[in-house]
Each structure stands twice: as C-alpha cells, then as structure tokens.
Scaffold this active site. Structure first.
Site, PDB file in Angstrom:
ATOM      1  N   LYS A  44       0.846  -1.202   0.000  1.00 34.14           N
ATOM      2  CA  LYS A  44       0.000   0.000   0.000  1.00 34.14           C
ATOM      3  C   LYS A  44       0.876   1.244   0.000  1.00 34.14           C
ATOM      4  CE  LYS A  44      -4.057  -1.872   2.420  1.00 34.14           C
ATOM      5  NZ  LYS A  44      -5.009  -1.642   3.561  1.00 34.14           N
ATOM      6  N   GLY A  52      -7.677   4.788   0.049  1.00 33.40           N
ATOM      7  CA  GLY A  52      -8.745   4.437  -0.876  1.00 33.40           C
ATOM      8  C   GLY A  52      -8.352   3.359  -1.860  1.00 33.40           C
ATOM      9  N   GLU A  87     -12.067   3.348   8.910  1.00 31.81           N
ATOM     10  CA  GLU A  87     -12.297   2.151   8.093  1.00 31.81           C
ATOM     11  C   GLU A  87     -11.691   0.927   8.777  1.00 31.81           C
ATOM     12  OE1 GLU A  87     -10.902   2.411   4.134  1.00 31.81           O
ATOM     13  OE2 GLU A  87     -12.160   4.121   3.584  1.00 31.81           O
ATOM     14  N   GLU A 144      -7.653   2.466   7.742  1.00 29.87           N
ATOM     15  CA  GLU A 144      -7.315   3.880   7.526  1.00 29.87           C
ATOM     16  C   GLU A 144      -8.450   4.766   8.014  1.00 29.87           C
ATOM     17  OE1 GLU A 144      -7.192   2.987   3.046  1.00 29.87           O
ATOM     18  OE2 GLU A 144      -7.808   5.081   3.083  1.00 29.87           O
ATOM     19  N   ARG A 189     -12.759  13.490   6.264  1.00 29.04           N
ATOM     20  CA  ARG A 189     -13.645  14.288   5.419  1.00 29.04           C
ATOM     21  C   ARG A 189     -15.038  13.657   5.448  1.00 29.04           C
ATOM     22  NH1 ARG A 189     -14.058  10.435   1.577  1.00 29.04           N
ATOM     23  NH2 ARG A 189     -12.141   9.249   1.183  1.00 29.04           N
ATOM     24  N   VAL A 215     -18.595  10.044   0.305  1.00 27.12           N
ATOM     25  CA  VAL A 215     -19.623   9.954  -0.743  1.00 27.12           C
ATOM     26  C   VAL A 215     -20.868   9.265  -0.185  1.00 27.12           C
ATOM     27  CG1 VAL A 215     -20.165   8.910  -2.987  1.00 27.12           C
ATOM     28  CG2 VAL A 215     -17.894   9.901  -2.588  1.00 27.12           C
ATOM     29  N   ARG A 256     -24.249   3.608  -6.400  1.00 27.59           N
ATOM     30  CA  ARG A 256     -23.639   4.661  -7.208  1.00 27.59           C
ATOM     31  C   ARG A 256     -23.890   4.361  -8.692  1.00 27.59           C
ATOM     32  NH1 ARG A 256     -17.857   6.306  -4.473  1.00 27.59           N
ATOM     33  NH2 ARG A 256     -18.334   5.694  -2.324  1.00 27.59           N
TER      34      ARG A 256
HETATM   35  C1  MV4 Z   1      -7.221  -4.200   2.794  1.00 29.68           C
HETATM   36  C2  MV4 Z   1      -7.957  -5.366   2.440  1.00 29.68           C
HETATM   37  C3  MV4 Z   1      -7.515  -6.604   2.935  1.00 29.68           C
HETATM   38  N1  MV4 Z   1      -6.416  -6.667   3.716  1.00 29.68           N
HETATM   39  N2  MV4 Z   1      -6.141  -4.301   3.578  1.00 29.68           N
HETATM   40  C4  MV4 Z   1      -9.576  -1.235  -0.093  1.00 29.68           C
HETATM   41  C5  MV4 Z   1      -9.408   0.243  -0.292  1.00 29.68           C
HETATM   42  C6  MV4 Z   1      -8.845   0.723   0.974  1.00 29.68           C
HETATM   43  N3  MV4 Z   1      -9.882   1.432   1.713  1.00 29.68           N
HETATM   44  C7  MV4 Z   1      -8.370  -0.457   1.728  1.00 29.68           C
HETATM   45  N4  MV4 Z   1      -8.946  -1.602   1.102  1.00 29.68           N
HETATM   46  C8  MV4 Z   1      -8.667  -2.849   1.544  1.00 29.68           C
HETATM   47  N5  MV4 Z   1      -7.598  -2.976   2.350  1.00 29.68           N
HETATM   48  C9  MV4 Z   1      -5.737  -5.524   4.021  1.00 29.68           C
HETATM   49  N6  MV4 Z   1      -4.651  -5.610   4.799  1.00 29.68           N
HETATM   50  C10 MV4 Z   1      -9.087  -5.238   1.641  1.00 29.68           C
HETATM   51  C11 MV4 Z   1      -9.436  -3.986   1.192  1.00 29.68           C
HETATM   52  C12 MV4 Z   1     -10.646  -3.891   0.390  1.00 29.68           C
HETATM   53  C13 MV4 Z   1     -10.680  -4.489  -0.890  1.00 29.68           C
HETATM   54  C14 MV4 Z   1      -9.532  -5.073  -1.426  1.00 29.68           C
HETATM   55  C15 MV4 Z   1      -9.619  -5.638  -2.679  1.00 29.68           C
HETATM   56  C16 MV4 Z   1     -10.806  -5.646  -3.390  1.00 29.68           C
HETATM   57  C17 MV4 Z   1     -11.917  -5.040  -2.887  1.00 29.68           C
HETATM   58  C18 MV4 Z   1     -11.873  -4.439  -1.622  1.00 29.68           C
HETATM   59  C19 MV4 Z   1     -13.011  -3.827  -1.085  1.00 29.68           C
HETATM   60  C20 MV4 Z   1     -12.941  -3.241   0.160  1.00 29.68           C
HETATM   61  C21 MV4 Z   1     -11.764  -3.269   0.913  1.00 29.68           C
END
Ligand code: MV4
Length: 470
Positions: free
Chosen positions: A176, A182, A293, A306, A310, A313, A354
């Site tokens: 990441k 996001g 989140e 995270e 803000r 949506v 959406r």
């Molecule tokens: C993750 C995760 C699984 N494991 N982190 C997606 C966007 C951001 N807000 C963080 N997200 C995620 N972080 C870890 N360590 C799964 C997501 C995630 C996601 C990942 C792949 C496909 C669709 C997703 C939908 C929501 C969250």
C-alpha cells in the site's frame, strides 16, 4: 462566544459569532457541491461556487448565490489550485470553505491556507489531516490508542523488507502507498514469485498518484468485510458515533454499493466498533466529521485500515438511518456550535447505489457525453443525490459519478426490493451507465443473502457483465 443568528445587511440570515461565517465557498463540483449548497441554503447561509470552464453550465454553478471561474478543466489548474480557490473565497468575502471530498479535501496544506487567510476550514485540523494522510502514522497513532490494526510493517518497506515481512506473516500480502488511501496504488501479492514486479508497479503508481513512492505492507485479510464507522466530533471532547456502513462491494477500489447496518455486524460488534472509534477520536482530539475504516472478519474481530478526514460519498446512508444531516453537523461544528442536539436513534436499513458514466460491457470504460433524458426515481424511501439534469454534458476530466440512489426501508429485504424498484424507475438516456449492472449485483443471491465479503465483485463480477459485441 455562543452562535447567534442575525439578519445581514442584505437581509439574509447568517450564522454569526462576532465575525461573519457567511457566505461559504464550496471548493468542489458535481453532486457534493450541490449537496453542500442545499445544506447551507437550509441554514440561511450564502454560497459561493467555484468552477472550471468545463463546468460553466453545471448545477452547482446555477444553484450557488455567486460563482467564480477558477480556471481550465484540468484539476491541477482549477479544483486543485489552492491559490485560485483561496482567492475566490477572499475576493467574495467568504467566511468559511467546505472542501467536499476528493480534490483538496484531505490536503493539510489547503486547510492551512484557509486558516492563514482568515477562512474557517469546515473540516478537521490540518494536523489531523496530515497524520491520517500518512497511512503509517495513522496506524501507529491508532495502535497507540488501543485500536486493533491489520498486521503490517511499522514503517515504509523496500523490496527486501517487504519479502521478509511476507515470509513472516505468510502470503497473501498487500503493498500500500504510505501517502495513499482508498486503495490507490494498492497491490495484492499472492506469492513470493510476484512480489518484485508488484513492488515495482505499486511504487510507480504511488509516485504518480501521491508524489511519494513509499510503500508499506500488510497481511491481506481477504475473507473480510469493509466496514466504516461515521464519527462527528467537536474537537473539545464531544464525540458522536453513528454506526457503521458496509462498503465491501468495490470495483478496483471504487465503492459501488454501501449499506447500513452491515449484514455481517452483530449488535455486540457494532458496540465494540463504535466504542473503539470513540476512543480513537478522543485520543487524537479529532474535530469534524470523519470515518474510521475497518476490516471485519468472522468471529466479531476487526482491524483498522485507515481514517478518512472528510465527509464521504456514502454519507447519505448514515443520514437515512439516523435522521442527522451530516453537512449541517459539519457547519455547526465549524461555527463553534458543537454536536447536533439530536444524535438520533437509528431505524431501518439504508442502501446506496452509485450510478457511474461507465460501460460495464467495455470494461467499465468512462462514457462522457450528453445526458439526453434524466428521470430520477421518486416515491417512498427514495433519495437521489445528483448534479445531472436533462442536457447535462458529462465532462471527461473528472470522476464518472452521475448520481447516487439511496433507499431506506424497515429492513434489509425491503430496502433491497426498494433499491431494485428505484433503479428500474431511473432513466438516464444518452450515455451508457452502470445502472443495469447495479441491478444485477443487488439481485445476485450472494449479495441478496447479505453473506458477502470484499471479494464479492472479484468472484462474481465477471458473471454479471455481458461483454459487448463491439
Ligand atoms: C485491505 C484489504 C484486505 N487486507 N487491507 C480497499 C481500499 C482501501 N480502503 C483499503 N482496502 C482494503 N484494504 C488488508 N490488509 C481489503 C481492502 C478492500 C478491498 C480489497 C480488494 C478488493 C476489494 C476491496 C473492497 C474493500 C476493501
């Protein structure tokens, strides 16, 4: 000093606390600009819109009391241009600035620039924006506040440190962007053989998107739900939490459907999520609306990923459940008035879909163009947040969101039925949209059962999209 309302020189009612907090400049476009203008209008607060030349004929420009052109269509030359936005606010005598979401909403430098120019920034402190914008600092602050965080590296990693972490916790892992969020610049790595390439791609995307190639690494929790807790804080020790939203249905980290309450969160887990969010906000002295989140895994366990500093949506989902207007809450806090008096009991089930100007049959490619006919659904329990009207020209320069259809009903089953009814009633003629795709998702047995995770679209998306013959 208590807030009082008085009639300004031009006869408009305005919030006054010694200095004029009116008008408010909305540093955004599209449906969030319309949403904030509506909230200001209900409070008798004047509004100033900013727009690029591509948005000269758009709804937020038409609805605002005043509108200032701040440059050409390219975001860097207009909506992301801090000097232009600040100049628009100061030259029109604004007292405050609402950043909306996206663009400058989570730029600490913009919040600072507002304050340096005597403008109230309707949002958190620049410090809070800065800390939560650095995803590693955010994790560290949350962990110190006793919030469970996803197992991850304590700092940025180079390729060898990433490999060592992955060997220690086991694949799959997620790379990441430290300055990201996001999901942008995020890369899933299933095994050691693909780590090096994934690292190169993720670092490149992070550099391009956030001007920082720094990456951190986390254990990937794939059989999880993405649940987020809405908070509103006055910055002086009062914290209100408004339940969770389930945002697991995402395509390439763009949320498609959000709902509350989450079908996967028990009452006990909800209480624990909200207590955890409250404790974190108190610990950091958070001010304004925000969202924490989490990833929720079976067994009522959850892990922080995270914090968004803000309005989001998907905030209407929470508004329909609690009856609280979150933009009014933001304005009141920025004006020093504190939390909403009515923190709202919660009732029923809400679900947001959406609708994007994208073509699912052509791999969701953006579909800018002219909306020849737009008819929103109406009737009981239906809300549509949008900026489009008949004849609107969808520009190619910005995100593809056209409208959000949000429904409320007594329970999830009725909310699902209402959402399908509303989407079938929705008419957008002129550009391909994701409307039909969204109906398919809602009617998919896995989604309809409520038993879905963040993997839903990965697993079931392909069966839902009929590839075009084109
Ligand atoms: C993750 C995760 C699984 N494991 N982190 C997606 C966007 C951001 N807000 C963080 N997200 C995620 N972080 C870890 N360590 C799964 C997501 C995630 C996601 C990942 C792949 C496909 C669709 C997703 C939908 C929501 C969250």
């Amino acid at each position: 000093m208590p807030l009082r309302r008085e009639r300004a020189r031009d006869g408009r009612l305005a919030w006054c606390r010694g200095e004029m907090f009116d008008p408010v400049l909305i540093a955004n476009r599209g449906e969030v600009a319309v949403r904030v203008i509506r909230a200001c209008r209900e409070l008798g607060i004047g509004t100033v819109a900013v727009y690029s030349t591509a948005d000269a004929d758009s709804e937020h420009v038409r609805m605002a009391d005043l509108a200032v052109c701040i440059g050409p269509p390219q975001p860097a030359e207009s909506y992301l241009n801090i000097a232009s936005v600040i100049a628009a606010a100061t030259t029109t005598g604004c007292g405050a600035v609402h950043p909306g979401w996206g663009f400058l909403a989570e730029h600490a430098s913009f919040a600072r620039a507002c304050e340096d120019n005597g403008l109230v920034f309707i949002g958190p402190t620049p410090e809070a924006i800065e800390v939560m914008g650095d995803k590693i600092r955010a994790r560290s602050v949350m962990s110190a506040a006793g919030v469970p965080v996803v197992p991850g590296s304590p700092g940025p990693v180079d390729l060898s440190a990433a490999a060592a972490f992955a060997e220690e916790v086991g694949y799959p892992v997620l790379l990441k962007a430290t300055a990201g969020g996001g999901g942008r610049g995020m890369r899933l790595v299933e095994d050691a053989s693909t780590l090096a390439d994934a690292y190169t791609v993720a670092a490149g995307e992070a550099e391009a998107a956030f001007s920082s190639a720094d990456l951190y690494i986390e254990k990937a929790l794939l059989k999880a739900r993405h649940v987020e807790v809405q908070v509103v804080c006055d910055g002086a020790g009062a914290v209100a939490t408004f339940g969770e939203r389930d945002c697991s249905v995402q395509r390439r980290h763009q949320k498609l459907i959000e709902e509350a309450p989450s079908p996967g969160v028990s009452a006990a887990m909800r209480a624990s999520l909200e207590e955890t969010a409250r404790g974190a906000c108190l610990e950091i002295g958070y001010r304004g609306a925000g969202t924490l989140e989490f990833l929720a895994v079976p067994g009522d366990a959850f892990f922080f990923i995270e914090m968004n500093t803000r309005l989001q949506v998907e905030h209407p989902v929470t508004e329909l459940i609690t009856g609280v207007d979150l933009v009014h809450a933001q304005l009141a806090i920025a004006a020093g008035e504190g939390l909403p008096a009515e923190l709202g009991s919660r009732r029923g089930h809400a679900l947001e879909v959406r609708i994007n100007a994208e073509d699912p049959a052509r791999n969701f490619m953006p579909t800018p163009g002219t909306i020849e006919r737009f008819r929103p659904p109406l009737g009981p329990g239906v809300r549509v947040d949008t900026h489009i009207v008949d004849g609107y020209v969808v520009p190619p320069f910005y995100d593809s969101l056209l409208a959000k259809v949000i429904v409320h009903a007594a329970d999830r089953q009725r909310a699902l039925e209402r959402a399908v009814r509303a989407l079938n009633e929705l008419e957008i003629v002129g550009v391909p949209t994701t409307r039909e795709f969204a109906i398919e998702v809602l009617q998919h047995p896995q989604f309809a059962s409520g038993n879905y995770t963040t993997q839903f679209l990965e697993l079931h998306g392909p069966e839902l999209v009929a590839p075009s013959s084109a």
